[in-house]
Design a protein around this motif. Structure first.
Motif, PDB file in Angstrom:
ATOM      1  N   ALA A 232      91.134  15.415  20.195  1.00  0.00           N
ATOM      2  CA  ALA A 232      91.135  14.379  19.155  1.00  0.00           C
ATOM      3  C   ALA A 232      89.731  13.961  18.747  1.00  0.00           C
ATOM      4  O   ALA A 232      89.565  13.191  17.816  1.00  0.00           O
ATOM      5  CB  ALA A 232      91.908  13.154  19.642  1.00  0.00           C
ATOM      6  N   ILE A 233      88.693  14.472  19.442  1.00  0.00           N
ATOM      7  CA  ILE A 233      87.333  13.974  19.268  1.00  0.00           C
ATOM      8  C   ILE A 233      86.469  14.967  18.488  1.00  0.00           C
ATOM      9  O   ILE A 233      86.493  16.167  18.739  1.00  0.00           O
ATOM     10  CB  ILE A 233      86.681  13.694  20.636  1.00  0.00           C
ATOM     11  CG1 ILE A 233      87.462  12.603  21.379  1.00  0.00           C
ATOM     12  CG2 ILE A 233      85.225  13.279  20.470  1.00  0.00           C
ATOM     13  CD1 ILE A 233      87.473  11.265  20.679  1.00  0.00           C
ATOM     14  N   GLU A 243      80.376  22.570  18.044  1.00  0.00           N
ATOM     15  CA  GLU A 243      81.452  23.380  17.468  1.00  0.00           C
ATOM     16  C   GLU A 243      82.508  23.805  18.485  1.00  0.00           C
ATOM     17  O   GLU A 243      83.397  24.551  18.151  1.00  0.00           O
ATOM     18  CB  GLU A 243      80.852  24.634  16.814  1.00  0.00           C
ATOM     19  CG  GLU A 243      79.909  24.337  15.662  1.00  0.00           C
ATOM     20  CD  GLU A 243      80.599  23.637  14.488  1.00  0.00           C
ATOM     21  OE1 GLU A 243      81.844  23.703  14.422  1.00  0.00           O
ATOM     22  OE2 GLU A 243      79.898  23.033  13.667  1.00  0.00           O
ATOM     23  N   ASP A 244      82.388  23.384  19.756  1.00  0.00           N
ATOM     24  CA  ASP A 244      83.390  23.737  20.756  1.00  0.00           C
ATOM     25  C   ASP A 244      84.760  23.227  20.318  1.00  0.00           C
ATOM     26  O   ASP A 244      84.891  22.098  19.865  1.00  0.00           O
ATOM     27  CB  ASP A 244      83.044  23.146  22.118  1.00  0.00           C
ATOM     28  CG  ASP A 244      81.852  23.853  22.744  1.00  0.00           C
ATOM     29  OD1 ASP A 244      81.381  23.352  23.764  1.00  0.00           O
ATOM     30  OD2 ASP A 244      81.422  24.877  22.209  1.00  0.00           O
ATOM     31  N   THR A 245      85.782  24.064  20.430  1.00  0.00           N
ATOM     32  CA  THR A 245      87.140  23.664  20.056  1.00  0.00           C
ATOM     33  C   THR A 245      87.905  23.314  21.326  1.00  0.00           C
ATOM     34  O   THR A 245      88.085  24.152  22.209  1.00  0.00           O
ATOM     35  CB  THR A 245      87.860  24.796  19.301  1.00  0.00           C
ATOM     36  OG1 THR A 245      87.821  25.990  20.095  1.00  0.00           O
ATOM     37  CG2 THR A 245      87.172  25.049  17.975  1.00  0.00           C
ATOM     38  N   GLY A 249      95.105  17.059  24.208  1.00  0.00           N
ATOM     39  CA  GLY A 249      95.459  16.687  25.562  1.00  0.00           C
ATOM     40  C   GLY A 249      94.547  17.239  26.635  1.00  0.00           C
ATOM     41  O   GLY A 249      94.724  16.952  27.810  1.00  0.00           O
ATOM     42  N   GLN A 250      93.533  18.031  26.245  1.00  0.00           N
ATOM     43  CA  GLN A 250      92.642  18.651  27.219  1.00  0.00           C
ATOM     44  C   GLN A 250      91.604  17.645  27.726  1.00  0.00           C
ATOM     45  O   GLN A 250      90.978  16.939  26.954  1.00  0.00           O
ATOM     46  CB  GLN A 250      91.932  19.846  26.577  1.00  0.00           C
ATOM     47  CG  GLN A 250      91.011  20.599  27.509  1.00  0.00           C
ATOM     48  CD  GLN A 250      90.456  21.851  26.840  1.00  0.00           C
ATOM     49  OE1 GLN A 250      90.979  22.300  25.814  1.00  0.00           O
ATOM     50  NE2 GLN A 250      89.393  22.396  27.402  1.00  0.00           N
ATOM     51  N   VAL A 251      91.439  17.564  29.047  1.00  0.00           N
ATOM     52  CA  VAL A 251      90.435  16.685  29.659  1.00  0.00           C
ATOM     53  C   VAL A 251      89.123  17.456  29.787  1.00  0.00           C
ATOM     54  O   VAL A 251      89.111  18.578  30.297  1.00  0.00           O
ATOM     55  CB  VAL A 251      90.896  16.196  31.040  1.00  0.00           C
ATOM     56  CG1 VAL A 251      89.835  15.297  31.678  1.00  0.00           C
ATOM     57  CG2 VAL A 251      92.212  15.450  30.937  1.00  0.00           C
ATOM     58  N   GLU A 252      88.020  16.867  29.324  1.00  0.00           N
ATOM     59  CA  GLU A 252      86.718  17.530  29.373  1.00  0.00           C
ATOM     60  C   GLU A 252      85.687  16.595  29.994  1.00  0.00           C
ATOM     61  O   GLU A 252      85.630  15.403  29.685  1.00  0.00           O
ATOM     62  CB  GLU A 252      86.256  17.930  27.968  1.00  0.00           C
ATOM     63  CG  GLU A 252      86.945  19.167  27.408  1.00  0.00           C
ATOM     64  CD  GLU A 252      86.578  20.441  28.142  1.00  0.00           C
ATOM     65  OE1 GLU A 252      87.411  21.374  28.144  1.00  0.00           O
ATOM     66  OE2 GLU A 252      85.477  20.508  28.742  1.00  0.00           O
ATOM     67  N   ARG A 253      84.868  17.157  30.881  1.00  0.00           N
ATOM     68  CA  ARG A 253      83.713  16.454  31.435  1.00  0.00           C
ATOM     69  C   ARG A 253      82.463  17.135  30.905  1.00  0.00           C
ATOM     70  O   ARG A 253      82.254  18.322  31.158  1.00  0.00           O
ATOM     71  CB  ARG A 253      83.753  16.492  32.967  1.00  0.00           C
ATOM     72  CG  ARG A 253      84.872  15.619  33.538  1.00  0.00           C
ATOM     73  CD  ARG A 253      85.057  15.882  35.034  1.00  0.00           C
ATOM     74  NE  ARG A 253      86.003  14.942  35.605  1.00  0.00           N
ATOM     75  CZ  ARG A 253      87.321  15.050  35.500  1.00  0.00           C
ATOM     76  NH1 ARG A 253      87.841  16.065  34.827  1.00  0.00           N
ATOM     77  NH2 ARG A 253      88.112  14.142  36.030  1.00  0.00           N
TER      78      ARG A 253
END
Length: 264
Positions: A232-233, A243-245, A249-253
């Motif tokens: 969503a970000i 440009e990372d897709t 619902g994916q959690v990213e650190r």
């Protein structure tokens, strides 16, 4: 009569695949922990195919993806294997319930901005009302003086208009200072829980970013992020769009420094 094993039973364990890939890449557990920000005990547990320390399926999938990328293998087959071995992927749900506990555990010493905002609004309304009433009294006084025998006939001196103040816009991101790291997050495709810290670990923000809202963070050395729903970000780092897709619902650190937008 013997019953043969299915092809799925012959698949290597997820933890074993990650461990062999790490060894083949010449990396230690400590190095993997540093690059992925997954704690060392959890890395050891995952390599032993123990996901009980991950804190749930969502975190487990996020850790598998992070470790797989760090050792340069495709994470999706491992995530699919995890889903098959642990009851399948759950139905999509809002990121807010997943991280409600995180928001509840936020620092109790953090100031109550809602109460401060209400107090500020009350003060502004009171000041405006006082100004209007006082302005009405001044008008009547001026009228009485003008009607008297000693009315002031001098024309008022023109006042020099104040220099217009520049309005901050998104262009400020494009002109981000080179001696700092500047990160802007915009919730364009939905809302997401986010956490942002500076290089000292000080909490800059911890909460929900509603759809249509944006947040900008700046630090001398590094900004560390956790995105509850990375899909969503929209992300800008040092004036450049990342440009990372990320999937919904994916959690990213993530971690960014002055030389990015490459992921730190």
């Amino acid at each position: 009569m013997s019953i043969g094993n299915s092809p799925e039973d012959d698949r290597p364990l997820i933890g074993r695949v990650l461990q062999q890939a790490r060894i083949a890449a010449g990396l230690t557990v400590e190095e993997i922990s540093t690059s992925t920000r997954v704690r060392i005990p959890i890395v050891h547990a995952i390599e032993e195919d123990d996901f009980s320390r991950c804190g749930g399926d969502v975190y487990a999938r996020g850790h598998i993806r992070a470790l797989a990328r760090a050792v340069h293998i495709d994470p999706e087959p491992l995530v699919a294997q995890y889903d098959a071995e642990h009851g399948g992927r759950p139905a999509p749900m809002s990121a807010a319930p997943l991280f409600e506990a995180e928001r509840i555990r936020s620092d109790p010493r953090r100031p109550n901005w809602t109460a401060a905002m209400v107090a500020a609004i009350v003060a502004v309304v009171g000041f405006v009302g006082f100004t209007v009433l006082k302005g009405g009294d001044d008008t009547s006084t001026t009228t009485q003086v003008a009607e008297g025998p000693k009315a002031n006939t001098e024309s008022p001196k023109p006042t020099k208009p104040a220099d217009p103040k520049p309005n901050p816009t998104d262009g400020a991101i494009a002109a981000a200072p080179r001696d700092k790291v500047t990160v802007k997050l915009s919730a364009n495709d939905g809302r997401s829980w986010i956490s942002a810290k500076d290089h000292n670990g000080r909490q800059l923000f911890d909460g929900l970013l509603e759809q249509g809202q944006s947040k900008t963070f700046q630090d001398q050395e590094r900004i560390d992020l956790v995105l509850g729903d990375a899909g969503a970000i929209e992300l800008f780092v040092n004036g450049k769009k990342v440009e990372d897709t990320f999937r919904p619902g994916q959690v990213e650190r993530l971690s960014y420094t002055k030389g990015d937008p490459s992921v730190g």
